[in-house]
Design a protein around this motif. Structure first.
Motif, mmCIF file in Angstrom:
data_model
loop_
_atom_site.group_PDB
_atom_site.id
_atom_site.type_symbol
_atom_site.label_atom_id
_atom_site.label_comp_id
_atom_site.label_asym_id
_atom_site.label_seq_id
_atom_site.Cartn_x
_atom_site.Cartn_y
_atom_site.Cartn_z
ATOM 1 N N ASN A 177 0.810 -1.217 0.000
ATOM 2 C CA ASN A 177 0.000 0.000 0.000
ATOM 3 C C ASN A 177 0.845 1.270 0.000
ATOM 4 O O ASN A 177 0.543 2.237 -0.707
ATOM 5 N N ASP A 178 1.942 1.270 0.778
ATOM 6 C CA ASP A 178 2.774 2.476 0.844
ATOM 7 C C ASP A 178 3.510 2.724 -0.463
ATOM 8 O O ASP A 178 3.669 3.861 -0.910
ATOM 9 N N PHE A 179 3.953 1.647 -1.103
ATOM 10 C CA PHE A 179 4.645 1.781 -2.384
ATOM 11 C C PHE A 179 3.703 2.317 -3.460
ATOM 12 O O PHE A 179 4.072 3.212 -4.235
ATOM 13 N N ALA A 186 8.303 16.457 1.546
ATOM 14 C CA ALA A 186 8.749 15.114 1.911
ATOM 15 C C ALA A 186 7.530 14.250 2.196
ATOM 16 O O ALA A 186 6.469 14.752 2.606
ATOM 17 N N TYR A 187 7.686 12.957 1.982
ATOM 18 C CA TYR A 187 6.651 11.986 2.334
ATOM 19 C C TYR A 187 7.252 11.043 3.363
ATOM 20 O O TYR A 187 8.322 10.458 3.145
ATOM 21 N N VAL A 188 6.579 10.915 4.509
ATOM 22 C CA VAL A 188 7.068 10.050 5.586
ATOM 23 C C VAL A 188 5.950 9.088 5.955
ATOM 24 O O VAL A 188 4.810 9.485 6.192
ATOM 25 N N LYS A 189 6.304 7.808 6.011
ATOM 26 C CA LYS A 189 5.302 6.768 6.274
ATOM 27 C C LYS A 189 5.881 5.740 7.235
ATOM 28 O O LYS A 189 6.967 5.221 7.014
ATOM 29 N N TYR A 190 5.143 5.454 8.305
ATOM 30 C CA TYR A 190 5.531 4.433 9.278
ATOM 31 C C TYR A 190 4.631 3.202 9.121
ATOM 32 O O TYR A 190 3.502 3.300 8.636
ATOM 33 N N GLY A 191 5.126 2.076 9.558
ATOM 34 C CA GLY A 191 4.310 0.863 9.600
ATOM 35 C C GLY A 191 4.356 0.069 8.311
ATOM 36 O O GLY A 191 4.653 0.594 7.240
ATOM 37 N N LEU A 192 4.037 -1.227 8.442
ATOM 38 C CA LEU A 192 4.079 -2.140 7.308
ATOM 39 C C LEU A 192 2.716 -2.299 6.661
ATOM 40 O O LEU A 192 1.678 -2.167 7.323
ATOM 41 N N ASP A 193 2.726 -2.593 5.387
ATOM 42 C CA ASP A 193 1.509 -2.947 4.665
ATOM 43 C C ASP A 193 0.796 -4.089 5.405
ATOM 44 O O ASP A 193 1.443 -5.019 5.888
ATOM 45 N N GLU A 222 -5.903 0.217 5.052
ATOM 46 C CA GLU A 222 -5.161 0.693 6.209
ATOM 47 C C GLU A 222 -5.979 1.767 6.935
ATOM 48 O O GLU A 222 -6.593 2.628 6.303
ATOM 49 N N PRO A 223 -5.981 1.757 8.276
ATOM 50 C CA PRO A 223 -6.730 2.788 9.009
ATOM 51 C C PRO A 223 -6.083 4.157 8.859
ATOM 52 O O PRO A 223 -4.878 4.275 8.618
ATOM 53 N N GLU A 224 -6.880 5.190 9.026
ATOM 54 C CA GLU A 224 -6.388 6.565 8.877
ATOM 55 C C GLU A 224 -5.240 6.858 9.827
ATOM 56 O O GLU A 224 -4.338 7.643 9.508
ATOM 57 N N SER A 225 -5.242 6.234 10.995
ATOM 58 C CA SER A 225 -4.185 6.477 11.976
ATOM 59 C C SER A 225 -2.809 6.059 11.472
ATOM 60 O O SER A 225 -1.791 6.507 12.004
ATOM 61 N N ARG A 230 -2.002 14.708 6.273
ATOM 62 C CA ARG A 230 -2.131 13.269 6.146
ATOM 63 C C ARG A 230 -2.490 12.907 4.708
ATOM 64 O O ARG A 230 -3.323 13.581 4.079
ATOM 65 N N VAL A 231 -1.878 11.864 4.198
ATOM 66 C CA VAL A 231 -2.158 11.395 2.844
ATOM 67 C C VAL A 231 -2.821 10.029 2.930
ATOM 68 O O VAL A 231 -2.220 9.087 3.483
ATOM 69 N N PRO A 232 -4.040 9.892 2.433
ATOM 70 C CA PRO A 232 -4.680 8.569 2.462
ATOM 71 C C PRO A 232 -3.801 7.520 1.775
ATOM 72 O O PRO A 232 -3.291 7.752 0.677
ATOM 73 N N THR A 233 -3.619 6.400 2.437
ATOM 74 C CA THR A 233 -2.839 5.317 1.856
ATOM 75 C C THR A 233 -3.722 4.515 0.907
ATOM 76 O O THR A 233 -4.825 4.094 1.284
ATOM 77 N N LEU A 234 -3.261 4.330 -0.322
ATOM 78 C CA LEU A 234 -4.005 3.492 -1.253
ATOM 79 C C LEU A 234 -4.069 2.062 -0.732
ATOM 80 O O LEU A 234 -3.182 1.607 -0.008
ATOM 81 N N ASP A 235 -5.103 1.342 -1.116
ATOM 82 C CA ASP A 235 -5.227 -0.051 -0.696
ATOM 83 C C ASP A 235 -4.101 -0.888 -1.309
ATOM 84 O O ASP A 235 -3.764 -0.735 -2.495
ATOM 85 N N GLY A 236 -3.530 -1.783 -0.520
ATOM 86 C CA GLY A 236 -2.562 -2.733 -1.052
ATOM 87 C C GLY A 236 -3.241 -3.700 -2.013
ATOM 88 O O GLY A 236 -4.450 -3.919 -1.938
#
Length: 357
Positions: free
Chosen positions: A141-143, A262-269, A290-293, A306-312
């Motif tokens: 999802n993050d990629f 910059a784009y910063v993202k924590y946590g795994l798909d 992925e939840p908004e949090s 905050r940038v909505p994460t696309l679905d994996g």
């Protein structure tokens, strides 16, 4: 999910190996892909055979065999073979599949060396058969979100791409993945590094130079468990890639620095976790959500949003494989791309600890 619609009889798939890769990733994704049917699983372990027979989903019961030779002796029964066995066997089994006239998907890493990967690519091209390395992390999802932001030019000119797969596993688990025997092609460099480098090259193009630091830090460990790779791409972007089993606190999954933001993202798909827990992709049901949090942030200093994460979308891989087999569309990943990744990994492996001046 955009799923392939087909009225044809399903393509019959044989799966070699039913460990982590085979049981968690390949079997569920194959069984839930329209146009594919999990027909045969090869594993010599009786308990794994029992679980494999229940993995066919709507495609019905799965038969099991104890050896790859048994499967290749019945090659006419199948339309595709998937190699999800230990790394040391990938090249041999891929050659056997192609020799048997079968298209083949091979789990990462495709081979131990770029030369072996290119040899396989040449053989597949000469025989007109599909050879697809399994690089499922292109559908994290993050990629997918980062690719979308880059396509929108949301960051401006990218200067540095930081990417991490970090874990806290202070005690080695053992097994071939942590073996120091070069024949096993173990260690984090070829395990997590295969994903990290593939993502970097996919986003920012070929590598011009490579630097690496690789260590064996845990007591009793044999293979690298704390590795860093720096790539300077021909495009001018610098990728800094970390893979570690010794990170007591985890860094950001992505930190991408551009001329405007910059784009910063924590946590795994979440897809691997869902598959491990028995969840399966289903038509009409959102997957990889992925939840908004957990969303990443985009911006500069205090002006971030905050940038909505696309679905994996791991199912997209086998959808594309099915389309390539039926319709002749391009494969989702090529062996030449895998060879480029392996060239970086080989170069990284050649680095040793710094010498004392």
């Amino acid at each position: 999910m955009n799923r392939m619609d087909t009225s044809h009889a399903p393509l019959r798939v044989g799966l070699l190996g039913y460990g982590l890769a085979g049981s968690v990733f390949h079997a569920p994704l194959i069984a839930t892909t329209p146009g594919l049917a999990l027909d045969t699983v090869v594993t010599s372990d009786p308990e794994r055979q029992r679980h494999a027979r229940e993995a066919g989903g709507a495609g019905g019961p799965v038969r099991t065999l104890s050896s790859a030779d048994e499967l290749f002796a019945e090659a006419d029964r199948l339309d595709l073979v998937v190699v999800a066995t230990p790394n040391r066997t990938h090249v041999r089994l891929a050659h056997q599949a192609l020799d048997a006239g079968l298209p083949v998907v091979v789990d990462k890493p495709l081979a131990a060396t770029a030369a072996e990967a290119r040899e396989l690519a040449a053989k597949a091209e000469a025989t007109g058969l599909l050879l697809v390395p399994f690089q499922n992390r292109r559908w994290d999802n993050d990629f997918l979100t980062l690719r979308s932001l880059l396509a929108e030019d949301a960051l401006g000119e990218v200067h540095r791409f930081e990417s991490r797969f970090e874990r806290w596993r202070p005690r080695p688990k053992g097994g071939w993945r942590e073996s120091g025997d070069p024949v096993e092609v173990g260690g984090l460099l070829y395990d997590l590094g295969s994903h990290l480098v593939d993502q970097a090259l996919t986003l920012f193009g070929p590598a011009a130079s490579v630097y690496a630091e690789s260590d064996v830090r845990r007591a009793g460990a044999e293979a690298d468990d704390d590795t860093f790779i720096a790539i300077t791409h021909e495009s001018g972007v610098r990728s800094h890639l970390w893979m570690s089993a010794t990170a007591a606190q985890l860094g950001p999954r992505f930190r991408v620095l551009g001329s405007r933001a910059a784009y910063v993202k924590y946590g795994l798909d979440p897809q691997e976790g869902a598959l491990r827990e028995g969840a399966r992709p289903a038509e009409g049901v959102r997957w990889g959500v992925e939840p908004e949090s957990a969303w990443g942030t985009l911006g500069a200093l205090d002006e971030v949003r905050r940038v909505p994460t696309l679905d994996g979308d791991y199912p997209a891989f086998y959808d594309a494989v099915a389309a390539a087999l039926r319709e002749g569309t391009p494969p989702p990943v090529t062996a030449h791309e895998a060879a480029a990744t392996l060239q970086v990994l080989e170069t990284a492996r050649s680095f040793t600890r710094a010498r004392t001046l």
